[in-house]
Scaffold this motif. Structure first.
Motif, mmCIF file in Angstrom:
data_model
loop_
_atom_site.group_PDB
_atom_site.id
_atom_site.type_symbol
_atom_site.label_atom_id
_atom_site.label_comp_id
_atom_site.label_asym_id
_atom_site.label_seq_id
_atom_site.Cartn_x
_atom_site.Cartn_y
_atom_site.Cartn_z
ATOM 1 N N HIS A 1 37.654 -28.310 43.304
ATOM 2 C CA HIS A 1 36.561 -28.098 44.247
ATOM 3 C C HIS A 1 37.024 -27.813 45.671
ATOM 4 O O HIS A 1 36.267 -27.281 46.472
ATOM 5 C CB HIS A 1 35.598 -29.282 44.204
ATOM 6 C CG HIS A 1 34.811 -29.303 42.926
ATOM 7 N ND1 HIS A 1 35.313 -29.850 41.768
ATOM 8 C CD2 HIS A 1 33.598 -28.811 42.624
ATOM 9 C CE1 HIS A 1 34.422 -29.703 40.811
ATOM 10 N NE2 HIS A 1 33.378 -29.074 41.290
ATOM 11 N N SER A 2 38.273 -28.174 45.973
ATOM 12 C CA SER A 2 38.785 -27.896 47.315
ATOM 13 C C SER A 2 39.706 -26.676 47.325
ATOM 14 O O SER A 2 40.234 -26.316 48.371
ATOM 15 C CB SER A 2 39.547 -29.110 47.855
ATOM 16 O OG SER A 2 40.725 -29.331 47.097
ATOM 17 N N ASN A 3 39.884 -26.087 46.147
ATOM 18 C CA ASN A 3 40.771 -24.936 46.012
ATOM 19 C C ASN A 3 42.170 -25.265 46.533
ATOM 20 O O ASN A 3 42.769 -24.527 47.306
ATOM 21 C CB ASN A 3 40.199 -23.705 46.724
ATOM 22 C CG ASN A 3 40.866 -22.426 46.254
ATOM 23 O OD1 ASN A 3 41.363 -22.354 45.136
ATOM 24 N ND2 ASN A 3 40.894 -21.430 47.119
ATOM 25 N N THR A 4 42.655 -26.426 46.112
ATOM 26 C CA THR A 4 43.958 -26.935 46.515
ATOM 27 C C THR A 4 44.716 -27.312 45.249
ATOM 28 O O THR A 4 44.133 -27.875 44.331
ATOM 29 C CB THR A 4 43.799 -28.199 47.390
ATOM 30 O OG1 THR A 4 42.893 -27.908 48.446
ATOM 31 C CG2 THR A 4 45.116 -28.670 47.961
ATOM 32 N N ALA B 1 41.147 -31.915 55.778
ATOM 33 C CA ALA B 1 39.680 -31.837 55.754
ATOM 34 C C ALA B 1 39.140 -31.415 54.395
ATOM 35 O O ALA B 1 38.169 -31.989 53.900
ATOM 36 C CB ALA B 1 39.193 -30.877 56.843
ATOM 37 N N ARG B 2 39.749 -30.413 53.781
ATOM 38 C CA ARG B 2 39.201 -29.925 52.504
ATOM 39 C C ARG B 2 39.352 -30.945 51.387
ATOM 40 O O ARG B 2 38.535 -31.009 50.483
ATOM 41 C CB ARG B 2 39.796 -28.578 52.134
ATOM 42 C CG ARG B 2 41.259 -28.577 51.850
ATOM 43 C CD ARG B 2 41.730 -27.167 51.463
ATOM 44 N NE ARG B 2 43.130 -27.174 51.132
ATOM 45 C CZ ARG B 2 44.093 -26.819 51.960
ATOM 46 N NH1 ARG B 2 43.798 -26.394 53.164
ATOM 47 N NH2 ARG B 2 45.345 -26.853 51.576
ATOM 48 N N GLU C 1 36.818 -33.837 52.188
ATOM 49 C CA GLU C 1 35.451 -33.397 51.894
ATOM 50 C C GLU C 1 35.092 -33.587 50.420
ATOM 51 O O GLU C 1 33.951 -33.912 50.095
ATOM 52 C CB GLU C 1 35.323 -31.912 52.272
ATOM 53 C CG GLU C 1 33.980 -31.304 51.996
ATOM 54 C CD GLU C 1 33.961 -29.816 52.343
ATOM 55 O OE1 GLU C 1 33.062 -29.136 51.832
ATOM 56 O OE2 GLU C 1 34.832 -29.349 53.103
ATOM 57 N N HIS C 2 36.065 -33.432 49.526
ATOM 58 C CA HIS C 2 35.764 -33.452 48.096
ATOM 59 C C HIS C 2 36.144 -34.747 47.384
ATOM 60 O O HIS C 2 35.686 -34.986 46.268
ATOM 61 C CB HIS C 2 36.443 -32.254 47.414
ATOM 62 C CG HIS C 2 35.885 -30.956 47.874
ATOM 63 N ND1 HIS C 2 34.693 -30.452 47.417
ATOM 64 C CD2 HIS C 2 36.333 -30.075 48.800
ATOM 65 C CE1 HIS C 2 34.440 -29.304 48.016
ATOM 66 N NE2 HIS C 2 35.413 -29.057 48.871
#
Length: 129
Positions: free
Chosen positions: A87-90, A110-111, A114-115
């Motif tokens: 969901h964070s594209n990480t 942050a990303r 956030e998730h």
């Protein structure tokens, strides 16, 4: 030519894999259409495996952090990492490194921050429901 060297001799047959075995071997080593992988493909796969072995301990440590903080199982911790990653594209490895860094006082990116709450909420709902 000696009899044992003739095509179709017992020795020749003994050295060949049984019918269909070559196709099975080819599938196991990642061959396509019955072709053996090239040296380049094998080198690329070897490099991928080396990277995976280097990254595995970091991911396992992050799973341990989640297990200690939230009293979840190893599999549940893995699912939390995967959810945040997707969901964070990480990459999972980068999520894991970020979680481990929080144990040294570093803030979460942050990303990821956030998730992570959504992943934890999803885990709690599956545990309670």
């Amino acid at each position: 030519m000696r009899p044992s060297q003739r095509p179709g001799s017992r020795r020749d047959l003994a050295e060949r894999p049984p019918h269909g075995a070559q196709r099975e071997i080819s599938r196991e080593v990642g061959c396509t259409e019955g072709r053996m992988p090239t040296g380049e493909q094998l080198l690329a796969e070897t490099e991928q495996l080396k990277k995976a072995l280097e990254r595995r301990p970091i991911v396992d440590m992050a799973r341990g952090v989640l297990m200690a903080a939230w009293s979840c199982t190893a599999e549940e911790a893995w699912q939390i990492l995967v959810h945040v990653s997707q969901h964070s594209n990480t990459k999972v490895h980068d999520v894991a490194k970020a979680l481990i860094a929080t144990t040294q006082g570093e803030p979460l990116p942050a990303r990821v921050e956030e998730h992570l709450p959504a992943a934890l909420a999803r885990w709690r709902a599956s545990r309670d429901g």
